[in-house]
Design a protein around this motif. Structure first.
Motif, PDB file in Angstrom:
ATOM      1  N   UNK A 935       1.307   7.562  -9.939  1.00  0.00           N
ATOM      2  CA  UNK A 935       1.624   8.785 -10.683  1.00  0.00           C
ATOM      3  C   UNK A 935       1.132   8.675 -12.122  1.00  0.00           C
ATOM      4  N   UNK A 936       0.048   7.880 -12.323  1.00  0.00           N
ATOM      5  CA  UNK A 936      -0.299   7.498 -13.678  1.00  0.00           C
ATOM      6  C   UNK A 936      -1.035   8.571 -14.463  1.00  0.00           C
ATOM      7  N   UNK A 937      -1.254   9.733 -13.886  1.00  0.00           N
ATOM      8  CA  UNK A 937      -1.748  10.835 -14.713  1.00  0.00           C
ATOM      9  C   UNK A 937      -0.750  11.167 -15.807  1.00  0.00           C
ATOM     10  N   UNK A 938       0.506  10.739 -15.624  1.00  0.00           N
ATOM     11  CA  UNK A 938       1.505  10.821 -16.684  1.00  0.00           C
ATOM     12  C   UNK A 938       2.587   9.761 -16.505  1.00  0.00           C
ATOM     13  N   UNK A 939       2.808   9.321 -15.278  1.00  0.00           N
ATOM     14  CA  UNK A 939       3.893   8.387 -14.989  1.00  0.00           C
ATOM     15  C   UNK A 939       3.393   6.996 -14.659  1.00  0.00           C
ATOM     16  N   UNK A 940       4.199   6.227 -13.920  1.00  0.00           N
ATOM     17  CA  UNK A 940       3.822   4.848 -13.589  1.00  0.00           C
ATOM     18  C   UNK A 940       2.625   4.803 -12.641  1.00  0.00           C
ATOM     19  N   UNK A 941       1.958   3.658 -12.660  1.00  0.00           N
ATOM     20  CA  UNK A 941       0.833   3.453 -11.770  1.00  0.00           C
ATOM     21  C   UNK A 941       1.262   3.053 -10.372  1.00  0.00           C
ATOM     22  N   UNK A 942       0.329   2.481  -9.641  1.00  0.00           N
ATOM     23  CA  UNK A 942       0.563   2.112  -8.247  1.00  0.00           C
ATOM     24  C   UNK A 942       1.451   0.877  -8.188  1.00  0.00           C
ATOM     25  N   UNK A 943       2.485   0.941  -7.355  1.00  0.00           N
ATOM     26  CA  UNK A 943       3.358  -0.214  -7.172  1.00  0.00           C
ATOM     27  C   UNK A 943       2.568  -1.388  -6.588  1.00  0.00           C
ATOM     28  N   UNK A 944       2.959  -2.618  -6.902  1.00  0.00           N
ATOM     29  CA  UNK A 944       2.192  -3.780  -6.434  1.00  0.00           C
ATOM     30  C   UNK A 944       1.944  -3.795  -4.937  1.00  0.00           C
ATOM     31  N   UNK A 945       2.941  -3.377  -4.161  1.00  0.00           N
ATOM     32  CA  UNK A 945       2.778  -3.437  -2.706  1.00  0.00           C
ATOM     33  C   UNK A 945       1.765  -2.430  -2.176  1.00  0.00           C
ATOM     34  N   UNK A 946       1.332  -1.494  -3.014  1.00  0.00           N
ATOM     35  CA  UNK A 946       0.365  -0.500  -2.574  1.00  0.00           C
ATOM     36  C   UNK A 946      -1.002  -0.669  -3.239  1.00  0.00           C
ATOM     37  N   UNK A 947      -1.181  -1.807  -3.928  1.00  0.00           N
ATOM     38  CA  UNK A 947      -2.479  -2.085  -4.543  1.00  0.00           C
ATOM     39  C   UNK A 947      -3.359  -2.825  -3.544  1.00  0.00           C
ATOM     40  N   UNK A 948      -4.636  -2.512  -3.569  1.00  0.00           N
ATOM     41  CA  UNK A 948      -5.588  -3.120  -2.638  1.00  0.00           C
ATOM     42  C   UNK A 948      -6.351  -4.220  -3.363  1.00  0.00           C
ATOM     43  N   UNK A 949      -5.848  -5.430  -3.287  1.00  0.00           N
ATOM     44  CA  UNK A 949      -6.510  -6.543  -3.944  1.00  0.00           C
ATOM     45  C   UNK A 949      -7.816  -6.917  -3.262  1.00  0.00           C
ATOM     46  N   UNK A 950      -8.735  -7.473  -4.029  1.00  0.00           N
ATOM     47  CA  UNK A 950     -10.007  -7.962  -3.483  1.00  0.00           C
ATOM     48  C   UNK A 950      -9.758  -9.326  -2.860  1.00  0.00           C
ATOM     49  N   UNK A 951      -9.457  -9.335  -1.564  1.00  0.00           N
ATOM     50  CA  UNK A 951      -9.109 -10.547  -0.837  1.00  0.00           C
ATOM     51  C   UNK A 951      -9.903 -10.605   0.465  1.00  0.00           C
ATOM     52  N   UNK A 952     -10.035 -11.777   1.073  1.00  0.00           N
ATOM     53  CA  UNK A 952     -10.738 -11.857   2.361  1.00  0.00           C
ATOM     54  C   UNK A 952     -10.097 -10.920   3.387  1.00  0.00           C
ATOM     55  N   UNK A 953     -10.933 -10.269   4.172  1.00  0.00           N
ATOM     56  CA  UNK A 953     -10.423  -9.322   5.162  1.00  0.00           C
ATOM     57  C   UNK A 953     -11.373  -9.274   6.347  1.00  0.00           C
ATOM     58  N   UNK A 954     -10.813  -8.940   7.495  1.00  0.00           N
ATOM     59  CA  UNK A 954     -11.624  -8.732   8.696  1.00  0.00           C
ATOM     60  C   UNK A 954     -11.024  -7.567   9.472  1.00  0.00           C
ATOM     61  N   UNK A 955     -11.873  -6.663   9.946  1.00  0.00           N
ATOM     62  CA  UNK A 955     -11.426  -5.502  10.700  1.00  0.00           C
ATOM     63  C   UNK A 955     -12.510  -5.121  11.689  1.00  0.00           C
ATOM     64  N   UNK A 956     -12.106  -4.355  12.699  1.00  0.00           N
ATOM     65  CA  UNK A 956     -13.056  -4.070  13.780  1.00  0.00           C
ATOM     66  C   UNK A 956     -12.884  -2.653  14.310  1.00  0.00           C
ATOM     67  N   UNK A 957     -13.975  -2.143  14.912  1.00  0.00           N
ATOM     68  CA  UNK A 957     -13.997  -0.845  15.571  1.00  0.00           C
ATOM     69  C   UNK A 957     -14.814  -0.948  16.849  1.00  0.00           C
ATOM     70  N   UNK A 958     -14.534  -0.052  17.759  1.00  0.00           N
ATOM     71  CA  UNK A 958     -15.362   0.107  18.953  1.00  0.00           C
ATOM     72  C   UNK A 958     -15.835   1.559  18.987  1.00  0.00           C
ATOM     73  N   UNK A 959     -17.162   1.753  19.060  1.00  0.00           N
ATOM     74  CA  UNK A 959     -17.761   3.082  19.082  1.00  0.00           C
ATOM     75  C   UNK A 959     -18.238   3.416  20.491  1.00  0.00           C
ATOM     76  N   UNK A 960     -18.122   4.704  20.814  1.00  0.00           N
ATOM     77  CA  UNK A 960     -18.637   5.160  22.103  1.00  0.00           C
ATOM     78  C   UNK A 960     -19.170   6.576  21.939  1.00  0.00           C
ATOM     79  N   UNK A 961     -20.382   6.857  22.433  1.00  0.00           N
ATOM     80  CA  UNK A 961     -20.887   8.228  22.394  1.00  0.00           C
ATOM     81  C   UNK A 961     -20.103   9.106  23.364  1.00  0.00           C
ATOM     82  N   UNK A 962     -19.979  10.388  23.030  1.00  0.00           N
ATOM     83  CA  UNK A 962     -19.261  11.360  23.855  1.00  0.00           C
ATOM     84  C   UNK A 962     -20.229  12.418  24.369  1.00  0.00           C
TER      85      UNK A 962
END
Length: 963
Positions: A935-962
């Motif tokens: 809410x930092x346009x006037x209020x507090x910023x993002x709570x720590x638990x909702x910040x996206x730190x630059x940390x190692x990550x792995x994620x995956x997807x499966x694509x299929x044509x329709x």
């Protein structure tokens, strides 16, 4: 400036409130007394200066045939009559030299010719009433000066009976854009001069009351109400037929009644009958006190689920009609809002009638703000200058006397952001003496010396928790500290609803419900103040050539200017819902908690549904026992044993109300049972190189870059890691909050222009592996990113591994992949959160389900374009053409899905919605994680638990044509 110097000033620079007017009195919509509206078309002339020496227009026989016209109520700057709106938040748009104003002072001369009807009353007095004029007015009738006034959003009356002609009459009003009163009206809104509320000629018959004051208390211990109506200037009787009451004014009666609350707005129709006038009354019995450090109404603790509301319409400004007022309040009730702070002035009086009727708690705020002195370290602040005290007391009196008979008004507010000073103390003393039955509020003096409750704007969650524990930082004065520490706490402003957001509302609400002292707050604010504009769609500060302005800070509401609910309002509705529906102690059960302050659940029906793979397989009505406020019960749908899937329970209106139809959803809860399905593996096929391309299952890749160019028959462009988003207003933050303005830090770091270096393209075994480094120019940090592609059975798998490289000191905007499809793939369907957008700290309202809409409908039309449109907790998403062909993506874990017809860079460059032009592609983001909103346009910023730190990550997807 000395008193002698003040005495030589023109009337509009004199700090006094005005001359010639009558004492303030209550407003009421109807009575049997005659009245005549003077609204409509008025002749109008605009001058660039305050030409006070030319008063010829007010004399009888003046020829105004060459003048233009304006509508009253209205603002001349919105009617093509000259000048333009101007927006500032804090800074005065003129040199600060109180009480002086510039010579360049737009001046609107208004003329209205009217003829009295032959049957108009002959007895008593006729009164000319102005409900609101900005910023000041000087008034003549038939060539005779009546007087002048300041106090733009307050009523002013003149006795005119002996000046009226039996035939034609001419009313002349001179309005200056700037006056000494402007120093008291620096209220974070558009500066809009004009006669913007009604003008009425009102008969005051012989034997009619000059004033009356309705006192209607309630004793929760025995259920009795005590009624007393004071009547000044006439003897009268008070009739309440439903209660069998017929008593003299000034006498009291105590009898059993049903109380008034915002949840149960019980009103009794009554009449004040005098020899000269019969005045309808609508009486609500209620008592408000601070007891044991808590605000209580009718003996029960109160929790404000409120909003701040400026009066605004995108075409008529502060000239707001009755249907728009009702629409506002109906929308509030439909979104579980129970309270309004009338920022930062009393609203149109009819608005309070509607609050009485529909049920809203009201903090009625005086027409007072001097915020522009803050940057001058409050030098010259009128609230600490005795020359202005009469004007301050006049404003306090006009508010209280006008609005004192409304059950909905439970707190008077001295004003907003005025610093501190003796003038505020004088106002508080006068109000307490006149109306000791209501509470007093003012946020600007942290000592709380003059008020009954501790009020703050935009404190952090951590500070709010300390306040809830009564463990906040102490004041230097032990006596004041002890007094304040014993007070209830309210956030008069929080959750700044500017653009995408506000975030963190759920965390605030949990604190309100945990600590008795914390009695809720008022989100800033109700509506975006964007003016309808042929080029910009909606215009904001700076779009009218203002010398000083505060940009789109005027667009910080839960409604868009056309009164369409924003995602922020949908989120707020869910956060503050008065019934909590959550998982029970056993599988297939729910816990229902009555979160109302006063009402039971008898007005609600509870319905349940059971979905499997997006299809409703069973539904019914849930039996919930009657629960007192705060009580809970565990319940189970009849078909609880029907198997796993998604269970949803909704609390809906059981019958039509004044603000919602039967079936309107008040609250809901969901429970998923069973194990979530994960995509089947897509691995085993081998990549094949040929002619500069690599083919792997349905995927075709550029052999040099490893970037896919086609999946099945669907062209794919530019698939790569993406960390950028068009910064939101809350990302950019406010200038007075330099520490965590991540939007600016992201741009300084160059996250909007990341470079993608290909280090290796390896087509070995059963995978295509592409190794890259993604980094901004000019810095020695980056993200080492590996894409591992596999395939099997017409399906294409992707695993993305990200390892930060270097010293990252800021969170990332997002982390995922972005790619483009041809524009024809404009249909979206997904299973996950919906139907609207959501982000990590604005996802309470994201209901699980299977949703379908066009890509264009996925966009949120913020007045200033910015990141928007993400869907939360997505399990799979499809983009298709009109024939059903397209592409499907399934996540290894739930992901965030966004699709739009422009890039994030194009979104970032746009200043107004029409700047966004659909291209020949649909740009898709599938994100592993997103940074929160805050809410930092006037209020507090993002709570720590909702910040996206630059940390190692792995994620995956499966694509299929329709198709």
């Amino acid at each position: 400036m000395s008193r002698t110097e003040t005495d030589t000033l023109p009337w509009y620079e004199d700090p006094s409130p005005g001359t010639g007017g009558l004492a303030p009195r209550p407003w009421y919509a109807t009575s049997d007394a005659w009245r005549m509206s003077l609204n409509g078309e008025w002749a109008f002339r605009l001058s660039p200066r305050a030409a006070t020496e030319d008063e010829s227009f007010a004399r009888p026989g003046f020829d105004a045939s060459e003048w233009g016209t304006v509508a009253v109520p209205g603002h001349w700057v919105l009617q093509g009559a000259g000048g333009a709106p101007a927006y500032t938040n804090v800074v005065y748009p003129f040199p600060v030299d109180p009480p002086r104003v510039p010579s360049e002072n737009p001046t609107g001369d208004h003329l209205r010719t009217f003829t009295l009807p032959g049957d108009r009353p002959q007895d008593g007095e006729l009164v000319l009433r102005f409900e609101g004029v900005e910023s000041c007015a000087r008034v003549w009738l038939n060539g005779r000066e009546l007087g002048d006034f300041k106090g733009s959003r307050l009523p002013h009356e003149f006795a005119v009976g002996d000046l009226l002609n039996p035939g034609e009459n001419v009313l002349a009003v001179r309005v200056h854009a700037w006056s000494s009163g402007s120093y008291l009206e620096d209220q974070d809104q558009w500066w809009l001069p004009g006669i913007f509320r009604e003008v009425t000629l009102v008969h005051r018959p012989d034997g009619a009351p000059r004033d009356f004051f309705v006192h209607a208390g309630y004793d929760h211990r025995d259920g009795s109400g005590t009624l007393l109506v004071e009547c000044e200037g006439a003897d009268g009787r008070v009739l309440v037929p439903e209660l069998g009451v017929d008593i003299a004014s000034g006498a009291s009666v105590t009898l059993p009644v049903e109380p008034w609350t915002a949840e149960t707005p019980r009103l009794y129709d009554a009449e004040l009958v005098t020899a000269g006038e019969r005045i309808p009354l609508r009486i609500g019995f209620r008592t408000v006190v601070v007891e044991d450090g808590v605000i209580k109404v009718n003996g029960g603790r109160l929790l404000f689920r409120g909003v701040n509301r400026h009066e605004f319409h995108p075409e008529t400004g502060r000239a707001v009609d009755a249907s728009t007022m009702r629409r506002d309040l109906v929308l509030m009730k439909q979104h579980n809002i129970n309270a309004v702070r009338t920022s930062h002035y009393p609203p149109h009086p009819a608005f309070l009638d509607l609050c009485d009727e529909l049920g809203l708690w009201v903090i009625d705020e005086c027409d007072l703000e001097t915020h522009g002195f803050v940057d001058l370290e409050w030098r010259g602040n009128p609230v600490d200058d005795e020359r202005w005290t009469p004007a301050l007391l006049d404003r306090a009196a006009r508010m209280v006397e006008r609005d004192k008979n409304h059950a909905s008004v439970i707190i008077w507010s001295l004003g907003n952001e005025c610093g501190s000073g003796s003038g505020l103390t004088s106002m508080a003393e006068w109000i307490r003496g006149r109306d000791p039955e209501r509470l007093l509020h003012y946020e600007g003096d942290l000592s709380c010396e003059d008020v009954d409750l501790y009020s703050r704007m935009y404190p952090t969650h951590a500070e709010v928790e300390l306040i809830g524990k009564r463990a906040e930082e102490p004041l230097a004065d032990p006596e004041l500290d002890a007094r304040r520490r014993a007070m209830p706490f309210v956030m008069c402003e929080y959750g700044h609803a500017m653009g995408n957001g506000p975030g963190g509302l759920s965390e605030y609400q949990r604190l309100f419900e945990r600590y008795e002292r914390l009695q809720g707050g008022f989100v800033w604010e109700w509506i975006d103040h964007g003016f309808a504009h042929p080029e910009h769609g909606f215009a904001y500060g700076g779009d009218f050539g203002e010398e000083l302005h505060d940009g789109n800070f005027v667009c910080d509401g839960l409604l868009f200017p056309d009164r369409t609910p924003s995602p922020g309002l949908v989120e707020y509705k869910k956060v503050i819902e008065p019934v909590r529906i959550g998982p029970g102690s056993a599988a297939g059960t729910f816990t229902v908690t009555n979160g109302y302050d006063f009402a039971g659940l008898g007005h609600l029906e509870f319905v349940w549904s059971h979905e499997v793979d997006g299809t409703v397989v069973a539904s019914g009505t849930l039996a919930v026992p009657e629960l007192a406020p705060g009580a809970s019960a565990e319940v189970a749908p009849d078909a609880a044993s029907a198997g796993d899937g998604l269970w949803t329970v909704r609390a809906v209106l059981a019958g039509d109300t004044a603000w919602g139809e039967r079936g309107h959803v008040v609250a809901w809860g969901q429970v998923e049972t069973g194990v979530r399905a994960v995509p089947a593996p897509a691995a085993g096929e081998r990549p094949v190189r040929a002619g500069g391309l690599i083919t792997l299952g349905p995927g075709v890749f550029d052999a040099a870059t490893g970037v896919p160019v086609r999946i099945g028959d669907v062209p794919v462009e530019g698939l790569r890691l993406d960390v950028w988003r068009a910064p939101t207003d809350n990302d950019n933050g406010a200038a007075w909050q330099p520490d965590e303005r991540y939007g600016l830090r992201w741009r300084e770091l160059g996250l909007h222009r990341m470079r993608h270096r290909v280090d290796a393209v390896e087509a070995d075994g059963d995978a295509l592996t592409v190794r890259t480094r993604v980094a901004p120019a000019g810095w020695d940090l980056g993200l080492r990113t590996t894409y591992r592609w596999t395939a099997a059975g017409g399906r294409l798998g992707l695993t993305v591994s990200v390892v930060p490289d270097g010293d990252w000191r800021v969170p990332l905007p997002r982390l995922g992949i972005r790619f483009a499809l041809p524009a024809a793939y404009g249909g979206a369907r997904w299973t996950g959160g919906g139907p609207g957008e959501a982000y990590p700290d604005t996802r309470a309202a994201a209901m699980l389900g299977t949703w379908e809409m066009g890509v264009d409908a996925l966009q949120t039309p913020y007045v200033r374009p910015q990141e928007n449109g993400a869907r939360a907790d997505v399990r799979w998403a499809e983009l298709t053409d009109t024939g059903g062909a397209g592409l499907r993506a399934e996540g290894g874990t739930p992901f965030w899905f966004t699709a739009r017809r422009w890039t994030s860079e194009q979104l970032d460059a746009a200043e107004h919605a029409p700047d966004l032009v659909a291209g020949d592609r649909v740009w898709v983001n599938l994100d592993h994680a997103l940074q929160g909103i805050g809410s930092q346009s006037c209020g507090p910023g993002v709570l720590p638990e909702h910040r996206l730190g630059a940390e190692p990550a792995e994620f995956s997807f499966v694509f299929a044509p329709l198709g």
